[in-house]
Write an enzyme that holds these catalytic residues in place. Structure first.
Site, PDB file in Angstrom:
ATOM      1  CE  LYS A  38       1.614  -5.181   5.220  1.00 26.85           C
ATOM      2  NZ  LYS A  38       1.285  -5.299   6.666  1.00 26.85           N
ATOM      3  NE  ARG A 109       5.484  -5.701   7.226  1.00 28.65           N
ATOM      4  CZ  ARG A 109       5.920  -5.027   6.168  1.00 28.65           C
ATOM      5  NH1 ARG A 109       6.910  -5.499   5.427  1.00 28.65           N
ATOM      6  NH2 ARG A 109       5.353  -3.884   5.839  1.00 28.65           N
ATOM      7  N   GLY A 118      -4.038  -0.438   9.013  1.00 28.80           N
ATOM      8  CA  GLY A 118      -4.272  -0.369  10.449  1.00 28.80           C
ATOM      9  C   GLY A 118      -5.278  -1.372  10.969  1.00 28.80           C
ATOM     10  CG  MET A 120      -5.152  -7.283   9.489  1.00 27.13           C
ATOM     11  SD  MET A 120      -6.141  -8.537  10.233  1.00 27.13           S
ATOM     12  CE  MET A 120      -7.036  -8.928   8.780  1.00 27.13           C
ATOM     13  NE  ARG A 377      -0.833   0.623   1.287  1.00 23.21           N
ATOM     14  CZ  ARG A 377      -0.944   0.496   2.611  1.00 23.21           C
ATOM     15  NH1 ARG A 377      -1.139  -0.679   3.134  1.00 23.21           N
ATOM     16  NH2 ARG A 377      -0.864   1.540   3.382  1.00 23.21           N
ATOM     17  CG  HIS A 495      -6.202   5.538  11.755  1.00 25.01           C
ATOM     18  ND1 HIS A 495      -7.452   5.989  12.123  1.00 25.01           N
ATOM     19  CD2 HIS A 495      -6.360   4.267  11.322  1.00 25.01           C
ATOM     20  CE1 HIS A 495      -8.321   5.018  11.943  1.00 25.01           C
ATOM     21  NE2 HIS A 495      -7.688   3.960  11.461  1.00 25.01           N
ATOM     22  CB  SER A 830     -39.410   3.141 -17.885  1.00 26.53           C
ATOM     23  OG  SER A 830     -38.510   3.586 -16.907  1.00 26.53           O
ATOM     24  CB  CYS A 897     -36.919   5.235 -14.157  1.00 29.34           C
ATOM     25  SG  CYS A 897     -38.493   4.452 -13.808  1.00 29.34           S
ATOM     26  CE1 TYR A 917     -34.446   5.529 -19.512  1.00 25.46           C
ATOM     27  CE2 TYR A 917     -34.928   4.804 -21.747  1.00 25.46           C
ATOM     28  CZ  TYR A 917     -35.357   5.193 -20.499  1.00 25.46           C
ATOM     29  OH  TYR A 917     -36.699   5.234 -20.209  1.00 25.46           O
TER      30      TYR A 917
HETATM   31  P1  ADP Z   1       0.526  -2.102   8.263  1.00 28.22           P
HETATM   32  O1  ADP Z   1      -0.100  -3.106   7.397  1.00 28.22           O
HETATM   33  O2  ADP Z   1      -0.323  -1.642   9.374  1.00 28.22           O
HETATM   34  O3  ADP Z   1       1.160  -0.997   7.470  1.00 28.22           O
HETATM   35  P2  ADP Z   1       3.128  -3.289   8.413  1.00 28.22           P
HETATM   36  O4  ADP Z   1       3.199  -4.756   8.448  1.00 28.22           O
HETATM   37  O5  ADP Z   1       3.378  -2.659   7.108  1.00 28.22           O
HETATM   38  O6  ADP Z   1       1.720  -2.848   9.000  1.00 28.22           O
HETATM   39  O7  ADP Z   1       4.171  -2.826   9.491  1.00 28.22           O
HETATM   40  C1  ADP Z   1       4.048  -1.722  10.338  1.00 28.22           C
HETATM   41  C2  ADP Z   1       5.326  -0.925  10.287  1.00 28.22           C
HETATM   42  O8  ADP Z   1       6.459  -1.702  10.620  1.00 28.22           O
HETATM   43  C3  ADP Z   1       5.627  -0.352   8.933  1.00 28.22           C
HETATM   44  O9  ADP Z   1       6.043   0.971   9.078  1.00 28.22           O
HETATM   45  C4  ADP Z   1       6.724  -1.200   8.394  1.00 28.22           C
HETATM   46  O10 ADP Z   1       7.525  -0.492   7.507  1.00 28.22           O
HETATM   47  C5  ADP Z   1       7.462  -1.601   9.647  1.00 28.22           C
HETATM   48  N1  ADP Z   1       8.113  -2.896   9.467  1.00 28.22           N
HETATM   49  C6  ADP Z   1       7.523  -4.061   9.169  1.00 28.22           C
HETATM   50  N2  ADP Z   1       8.402  -5.051   9.007  1.00 28.22           N
HETATM   51  C7  ADP Z   1       9.616  -4.494   9.204  1.00 28.22           C
HETATM   52  C8  ADP Z   1      10.945  -5.015   9.145  1.00 28.22           C
HETATM   53  N3  ADP Z   1      11.182  -6.282   8.830  1.00 28.22           N
HETATM   54  N4  ADP Z   1      11.931  -4.154   9.392  1.00 28.22           N
HETATM   55  C9  ADP Z   1      11.683  -2.876   9.697  1.00 28.22           C
HETATM   56  N5  ADP Z   1      10.468  -2.331   9.752  1.00 28.22           N
HETATM   57  C10 ADP Z   1       9.430  -3.139   9.506  1.00 28.22           C
HETATM   58 MG    MG Z   2       2.420  -1.100   6.086  1.00 29.80          MG
END
Ligand code: ADP
Ligand code: MG
Ligand code: MG
Length: 942
Positions: A38, A109, A118, A120, A377, A495, A830, A897, A917
């Protein structure tokens, strides 16, 4: 590996914090190991001029030191760096952290080098307190928005940082919503939200005995602490285990200026994929958004998300049975409601795909009509999508053919080979609902309502469909074992959908007609009740849900799949054969691209149908015949007959022995004929009889009685026979070529069946493989028998040439280390790596399950050596055998094998040691082909 920049490690020590924003990023995309995926991509996006809210990233090294040095030591080390970066952020944004008139709010984040959706936790709107919330109201003139942000902050901080149950907060929110008769969160007024905040603070006070923290700096450090702390949470650990993620330093922490998608009707938040992650199609820009929402709202299934494009929106409406008028009024696309932002976003989509040269998964937020990018990503995708995208990107010239080959994870091909419903069977089935086609495939199974039950039932070998209102990271284990997943809530980026696609598990999501009651373990759907244990079927490609079972079929192997396989074949050096014992398996494998059979086991040729009776007759007298031979010092049955001419009992035993062989010969010849035909000129390595004889005898009273009757002896005789053949350690006992040494006539019969079949089917290429050789003399004795048979068949069938290779399995360590001697006799080796692992590591295949899991968890072995070849130990034996074998016989043919022949890491090893092989089960053939190509390309790339 993190780039070893001198400036980062020299002098005062490590650089723990990296800035990003407005074209001034200190990091870049290639620094993922250090900045997390990220953080690295936020830096990269900001550098190429995309609108990214500025911020800074605390490195994964900081996380590693958090665990190594302890929190206190780490924090005092980075305190100044963080403060400096915060000051820089304030200067850039013109806002102040923790103060009015224009307070700086941030998100905290997490983000490891490998994306773990999801896994962390993230905290938004950090920096709010009584003072700053008042400033925010003054600044924006929007009290509702300020209160909404504040209540979200308390909820997230309370949950993620303070560890309170988010249900406790949800409970309060629901209570206020109920009291105010509000349907959605957005229906709550500023006053209502104030009430929510009051209740939230009470929740915190009650649970912790303390007030909710007012000081923003305290909030920030607690946030950082929580993210680093979450690196060790069970969800993250389980995710790493399931996805085989190893060797990461930790998670990074991104502190980023907040932008607000919840600041009114001109604001929104959304997620998008540059191509369809389910199919790989590039028909239109694919994604979902919500007006006046923040963060996870889209994926949490709180409201029904809207689509990005008109085309996508119409298609979605059609699948949901929503008419155009309703769609336009209630669920318009971004293209319709915010055309300018849509255009900007669409351009960014193209720019990002070009820049990253791969399909991207994006997060964006629109604040008062201004678009911001929050994440990009390489998007997770299903296997069919991965293949299609790789082929398409190569066609579009964005990547090379070689890169396309590297883009597809070999083991994921498995998903493409999975069954789809038989159309007629599906047509007949009772459809009860249609949800979103979240992850393709077809699944039939018994309904369970929670992850633990799924794991328990699956553990008992049952096929289960996991039904949930929505899934959360706690459900990962159950999702992993389920054949299919059905959720009542959530969109294509929920999710359940994201995780199922990653796992290649069929998933129907957001099926609103399904009303699940966890308490009674039932769901109802338009008048139909489905109880726990009932069978249902899911079509993950259409979203259809059916009651009952539906038949399925194998998928087609053409289109992008065929193309990627063709590319793989272009680059690979390693041959790929299959382990198959029947014409049907051989045909399937040939369709999957097998170039021959590397292991044709013959035990079933002694077992099936009537043969077992013949073979048991042989076993019954085998010991007698053998003792007679020894007593009379003769080696052939003919000689024995002569010396025993007066002994009626002996003659009867010999006759029975001969008769059994006579019966077995034609049926085995027929088996080989069928297999050779199916192979149409491709080589076939046939392994001579391998298992110990007692495996062919009945061990229960009823079976023994039946056999006694058939053989015309007493049950006691059979019991004695079975007991006589009992071994304490059958895997190291009388089996493999040891049987052929004791009973040469069996080897002879098998060799004859093979040779005669080869004469009957023009162009066949039989290779006879002697199993379990540990000493060259064993092979020499067996080889002589086979050579005599070849000569005899040639004479009798009047053929001039009959090419049969004779070789051996290398599966005993002694064979590996004396391979130079063995190669004097063997034309091919083999590697039977199942037994070689068993004997090389000293792990009984039948008993090691009890402790191997523990060994792997403790890191004693990196992987289960029966699944992934133990390259250090068993691999060394393979290398020694290759070297010594080639020394004696320069062009000796080498193959493998064992089960490892279809496991990508092991295939790469096989390529690197120069085997000719690999051979694996039919369904793994495409995996091995791709893995073999990647091995070549990876070696080239260094
Ligand atoms: P995950 O790794 O679980 O996707 P994120 O860190 O991407 O968690 O954040 C979760 C949500 O919060 C995402 O939808 C992201 O776009 C939003 N978000 C994170 N940082 C900001 C920010 N600075 N301003 C607005 N929305 C944010
Ligand atoms: Mg995210
Ligand atoms: Mg073996």
């Amino acid at each position: 590996m993190p780039p070893k920049k001198k400036s980062a490690t020299k002098g005062k020590g490590k650089k723990y914090v990296f800035f990003f924003g407005k074209g001034k990023s200190e990091g870049k995309a290639s620094m993922k190991p250090l900045l997390g995926g990220k953080g690295a991509n936020l830096a990269e996006m900001a550098s190429i001029g995309l609108p990214v809210p500025p911020g800074f990233t605390l490195t994964t090294e900081a996380c590693a030191d958090y665990y190594k040095l302890g929190k206190k030591a780490l924090f005092s080390k980075i305190e100044k760096e963080v403060a400096d970066h915060l000051a820089r952020l304030e200067a850039m944004t013109g806002k102040t952290f923790g103060k009015g008139p224009n307070p700086l709010l941030v998100s905290v984040r997490s983000g490891a080098a490998v994306s773990m959706p999801g896994m962390m936790d993230t905290v938004l709107n950090l920096g709010l307190n009584e003072e700053t919330v008042a400033a925010l109201i003054k600044l924006t003139g929007d009290e509702r928005f300020a209160m909404d942000s504040y209540r979200r902050f308390i909820q997230m901080f309370g949950n993620v940082v303070m560890g309170l149950d988010h249900h406790d907060f949800e409970h309060e929110l629901d209570a206020v919503k109920k009291a105010k008769k509000a349907k959605n969160d957005t229906d709550l007024t500023a006053k209502d939200l104030k009430e929510v905040i009051k209740r939230y603070k009470a929740v915190v006070k009650k649970a912790t005995g303390k007030n909710f923290p007012e000081n923003p700096m305290d909030q920030l450090w607690a946030g950082i602490d929580a993210v680093f702390g979450s690196w060790n949470n069970p969800r993250a650990i389980k995710y790493c285990q399931i996805n085989d993620i190893r060797g990461l330093m930790g998670t990074a922490v991104n502190v980023q200026t907040m932008v607000f998608g919840n600041s009114g009707e001109n604001s929104a938040t959304g997620v998008a994929f540059t191509r369809d992650p389910s199919t790989g199609e590039n028909k239109y820009f694919y994604g979902e958004f919500l007006v006046n929402a923040q963060g996870e709202d889209v994926v949490a299934g709180i409201r029904t998300p809207q689509q990005i494009t008109i085309a996508g929106s119409r298609e979605w409406a059609k699948s949901q049975g929503i008419d155009e008028k309703t769609r336009k009024e209630q669920f318009p696309s971004l293209q319709e409601v915010m055309p300018k932002c849509f255009k900007t976003l669409d351009n960014i989509r193209l720019k990002l795909e070009k820049h990253y040269r791969d399909m991207q998964d994006l997060e964006f937020t629109i604040e008062d009509g201004e678009l911001f990018m929050l994440q990009t990503r390489n998007g997770k995708r299903t296997a069919p999508a991965a293949v299609k995208i790789a082929i398409d990107l190569a066609k579009e010239g964005l990547i090379t053919e070689k890169e396309a080959v590297m883009r597809v994870e070999p083991s994921s091909l498995d998903q493409l080979l999975h069954p789809v419903f038989v159309q007629a069977s599906e047509d007949k089935a009772k459809k009860i609902a249609v949800g979103l086609p979240a992850s393709p495939g077809a699944a039939t199974g018994q309904v369970v309502f929670n992850a633990e039950d799924a794991e328990e039932w699956a553990g008992k070998g049952k096929a289960v469909i996991l039904c949930r209102v929505e899934t959360s990271p706690e459900d990962i284990g159950g999702m992993h074992v389920a054949k299919g997943i059905l959720t009542a809530r959530g969109g294509m980026t929920s999710h359940a959908a994201v995780v199922a696609r990653g796992m290649g598990t069929c998933c129907v999501a957001g099926c609103g007609d399904v009303n699940i009651d966890y308490k009674t373990k039932k769901f109802t759907c338009k008048g139909v009740t489905v109880k726990e244990g009932d069978w249902i079927s899911l079509n993950g490609s259409t979203g259809a849900v059916y009651t009952g079972k539906i038949d399925s079929v194998e998928p087609a192997l053409t289109g992008p799949f065929g193309k990627i396989m063709k590319l793989a074949d272009k680059y690979r050096k390693l041959g790929v054969r299959t382990n198959a014992d029947t014409p049907h398996d051989a045909e399937v494998a040939v369709r999957f691209g097998a170039e021959g059979i590397g292991l044709c086991r013959t035990e079933h040729m002694f077992f099936e149908g009537e043969r077992i009776v013949s073979f048991r007759r042989l076993i019954l007298v085998a010991e007698t015949v053998k003792s007679l031979k020894d007593a009379n010092s003769v080696s052939t049955l003919d000689e024995l007959e002569k010396v025993c001419a007066e002994d009626k009992k002996a003659l009867a035993a010999i006759a029975q022995y001969r008769q059994a062989l006579k019966e077995l010969l034609p049926v085995q010849r027929k088996d080989f004929t069928g297999i050779f035909k199916a192979l149409a000129g491709r080589p076939c390595t046939v392994r001579l009889l391998d298992p110990p004889l007692h495996e062919f005898l009945p061990h229960d009273d009823a079976g023994q009685k039946e056999m006694a009757q058939q053989m015309g002896v007493s049950p006691k005789d059979i019991k004695n026979l079975v007991e006589g053949l009992h071994e304490f350690n059958p895997m190291l006992g009388h089996r493999g070529c040891r049987l052929g040494i004791t009973y040469p006539e069996v080897t002879e019969m098998q060799a004859r069946a093979i040779c005669e079949a080869a004469v009957a089917v023009k162009g066949s290429k039989p290779e006879i493989m002697v199993p379990l050789v540990g000493n060259v003399k064993e092979l020499a004795l067996q080889k002589q028998i086979i050579l005599d048979v070849i000569e005899d068949v040639k004479k009798k069938k009047k053929v001039k040439r009959l090419n049969v290779l004779i070789g051996t399995m290398i599966e005993i360590p002694r064979a590996a280390v004396t391979a130079d001697e063995i190669a004097e006799e063997a034309e091919f080796f083999s590697f039977g790596t199942n037994d070689l692992t068993q004997m090389g590591c000293g792990f009984s295949r039948d008993d090691a399950g009890k402790f191997l899991g523990e060994y792997v968890n403790a890191g004693i072995y990196e992987y289960d050596p029966f699944q992934v070849l133990d390259q250090t130990g068993v691999g060394e034996l393979v290398k020694i055998a290759c070297r010594k074998g080639r020394k004696t016989r320069k062009n000796i043919k080498l193959g493998i094998c064992g089960e490892h022949g279809g496991e990508p890491k092991s295939v790469e090893f096989c390529h690197n040691v120069g085997l000719n092989y690999v051979s694996c089960s039919p369904y793994r053939v495409p995996i091995a082909r791709l893995a073999a190509a990647q091995a070549v390309l990876r070696k080239k790339m260094g």
